[in-house]
Design a protein around this motif. Sequence first.
Motif, PDB file in Angstrom:
ATOM      1  N   THR A 172      -2.204   0.741 -11.587  1.00 34.47           N
ATOM      2  CA  THR A 172      -3.018   0.807 -10.204  1.00 34.47           C
ATOM      3  C   THR A 172      -4.207  -0.123 -10.117  1.00 34.47           C
ATOM      4  O   THR A 172      -4.800  -0.425  -9.322  1.00 34.47           O
ATOM      5  CB  THR A 172      -3.236   2.423 -10.044  1.00 34.47           C
ATOM      6  OG1 THR A 172      -4.041   3.001 -10.960  1.00 34.47           O
ATOM      7  CG2 THR A 172      -1.964   3.137  -9.710  1.00 34.47           C
ATOM      8  N   GLU A 173      -4.904   0.210 -11.420  1.00 33.80           N
ATOM      9  CA  GLU A 173      -6.084  -0.846 -11.345  1.00 33.80           C
ATOM     10  C   GLU A 173      -5.883  -2.213 -11.339  1.00 33.80           C
ATOM     11  O   GLU A 173      -6.462  -2.949 -10.580  1.00 33.80           O
ATOM     12  CB  GLU A 173      -6.841  -0.577 -12.863  1.00 33.80           C
ATOM     13  CG  GLU A 173      -7.414   0.752 -13.163  1.00 33.80           C
ATOM     14  CD  GLU A 173      -7.867   1.133 -14.385  1.00 33.80           C
ATOM     15  OE1 GLU A 173      -7.855  -0.070 -15.519  1.00 33.80           O
ATOM     16  OE2 GLU A 173      -8.142   2.349 -14.894  1.00 33.80           O
TER      17      GLU A 173
ATOM     18  N   GLU B 263      -4.269  -7.601  -5.306  1.00 39.30           N
ATOM     19  CA  GLU B 263      -3.724  -7.300  -3.903  1.00 39.30           C
ATOM     20  C   GLU B 263      -2.283  -6.946  -4.065  1.00 39.30           C
ATOM     21  O   GLU B 263      -1.468  -7.614  -3.575  1.00 39.30           O
ATOM     22  CB  GLU B 263      -4.034  -8.337  -3.157  1.00 39.30           C
ATOM     23  CG  GLU B 263      -5.766  -8.715  -2.868  1.00 39.30           C
ATOM     24  CD  GLU B 263      -5.787  -9.681  -1.915  1.00 39.30           C
ATOM     25  OE1 GLU B 263      -6.366  -9.576  -0.790  1.00 39.30           O
ATOM     26  OE2 GLU B 263      -5.629 -10.838  -2.266  1.00 39.30           O
TER      27      GLU B 263
ATOM     28  N   THR C  41       2.393   1.798  -3.457  1.00 37.02           N
ATOM     29  CA  THR C  41       1.282   2.286  -4.214  1.00 37.02           C
ATOM     30  C   THR C  41       1.025   3.857  -4.057  1.00 37.02           C
ATOM     31  O   THR C  41       1.161   4.955  -5.093  1.00 37.02           O
ATOM     32  CB  THR C  41       0.083   1.715  -4.518  1.00 37.02           C
ATOM     33  OG1 THR C  41       0.289   0.235  -4.768  1.00 37.02           O
ATOM     34  CG2 THR C  41      -0.728   2.186  -5.321  1.00 37.02           C
TER      35      THR C  41
ATOM     36  N   LEU D 257       0.902  -1.170   0.039  1.00 40.14           N
ATOM     37  CA  LEU D 257       0.106   0.126  -0.071  1.00 40.14           C
ATOM     38  C   LEU D 257       1.009   1.313   0.026  1.00 40.14           C
ATOM     39  O   LEU D 257       0.608   2.203  -0.701  1.00 40.14           O
ATOM     40  CB  LEU D 257      -0.997   0.040   1.315  1.00 40.14           C
ATOM     41  CG  LEU D 257      -2.222  -1.092   1.040  1.00 40.14           C
ATOM     42  CD1 LEU D 257      -2.834  -1.217   2.593  1.00 40.14           C
ATOM     43  CD2 LEU D 257      -3.070  -0.536  -0.186  1.00 40.14           C
TER      44      LEU D 257
ATOM     45  N   SER E 271      -4.911  -2.840  -7.567  1.00 37.78           N
ATOM     46  CA  SER E 271      -6.141  -2.896  -6.803  1.00 37.78           C
ATOM     47  C   SER E 271      -6.984  -4.414  -6.965  1.00 37.78           C
ATOM     48  O   SER E 271      -7.480  -4.885  -5.980  1.00 37.78           O
ATOM     49  CB  SER E 271      -7.082  -1.988  -7.056  1.00 37.78           C
ATOM     50  OG  SER E 271      -8.520  -2.048  -6.452  1.00 37.78           O
ATOM     51  N   GLN E 272      -6.825  -4.852  -8.135  1.00 37.74           N
ATOM     52  CA  GLN E 272      -7.723  -6.322  -8.452  1.00 37.74           C
ATOM     53  C   GLN E 272      -6.959  -7.361  -7.855  1.00 37.74           C
ATOM     54  O   GLN E 272      -7.324  -8.180  -7.377  1.00 37.74           O
ATOM     55  CB  GLN E 272      -7.844  -6.166  -9.986  1.00 37.74           C
ATOM     56  CG  GLN E 272      -8.317  -7.582 -10.532  1.00 37.74           C
ATOM     57  CD  GLN E 272      -8.758  -7.508 -11.837  1.00 37.74           C
ATOM     58  OE1 GLN E 272      -8.506  -6.597 -12.728  1.00 37.74           O
ATOM     59  NE2 GLN E 272      -9.114  -8.847 -12.513  1.00 37.74           N
TER      60      GLN E 272
END
Length: 286
Positions: free
Chosen positions: A226-227, A233, A207, A204, A230-231
């Motif tokens: 970034t997508e 982990e 990012t 985290l 998120s998808q």
Amino acid sequence: MKKGTGSCFGTFGELAQGEMDGHPFLFTLPVPLKSQAVFVPDRFAGVRSRSSKSKIIRAAELALAKLGKKTGGCLYISSQIPVSKGMASSSADITAAVRAVASSFGTHFTGADISSIAAAIEPTDGVMYEGINALNQKNGELLQSYFRLPELFLIGYDSGGILNTHDYYLMKREYSAAEKAEMQLVYDQMHHGLISGNTADILLAATKSAVINDRFFPKPFFSLFTEIASQFEAGVVVGHSGTVIGLLLDKNDLFLPKKVKEIKRMIQLETGWTPIITGTILDGEK
């Protein structure tokens, strides 16, 4: 006097980078790509090299001066680390060269010794220290060392082009109050994650740092990364002063092989890129 050798690993961008209370910091992300140097001392003045890398000659000269030696010698360098990509190629070259000089006289420099030499030449990464560390890249001051290395898996790409580190640090960056507060949180979260072994905090924080940096040095397809992060982990990592961009995952994730395969497929489909490095981060001696 005898032939001396030295080596140093590079990095893949940084786990995080920014400033806190007006002072810069970066967290290293070491990878197993190596720079190697050989120094052959002689009785002639000055350091000579077939390489066009003037920084390594200066590093060797500073190392000789630090040892109180008035001799010169020939310096040879070879490297697996791509140049001008944000992978600490210069810092690794400088570290390898300084270690080779010390080796030729049967001694060694501490990480702090090498860092001070490197910072006198240009802003430096913390590759001269063991493990992962936090460093003030402008003056070479070690802020914190982390010896409990997280088990991370990297899928790394080159977004294209080159970036001169020296030119990057001359760029004027005005952080907003919100960004300054976020960078403090990034530092604290990364520090906690590395101390405690909390992989989620590390990913985290990485990012968040990459997102802040993207305003100043945007990467192609950054939103795609970034997508995907998120998808799946994952965490986004970038060369804050370079062109590389990648995704970090928990090496112990039971679904890691499937995630890696799907991430590579998605990025290949959208960008046409293939990874320049895939695997675990450096987990051995540097």
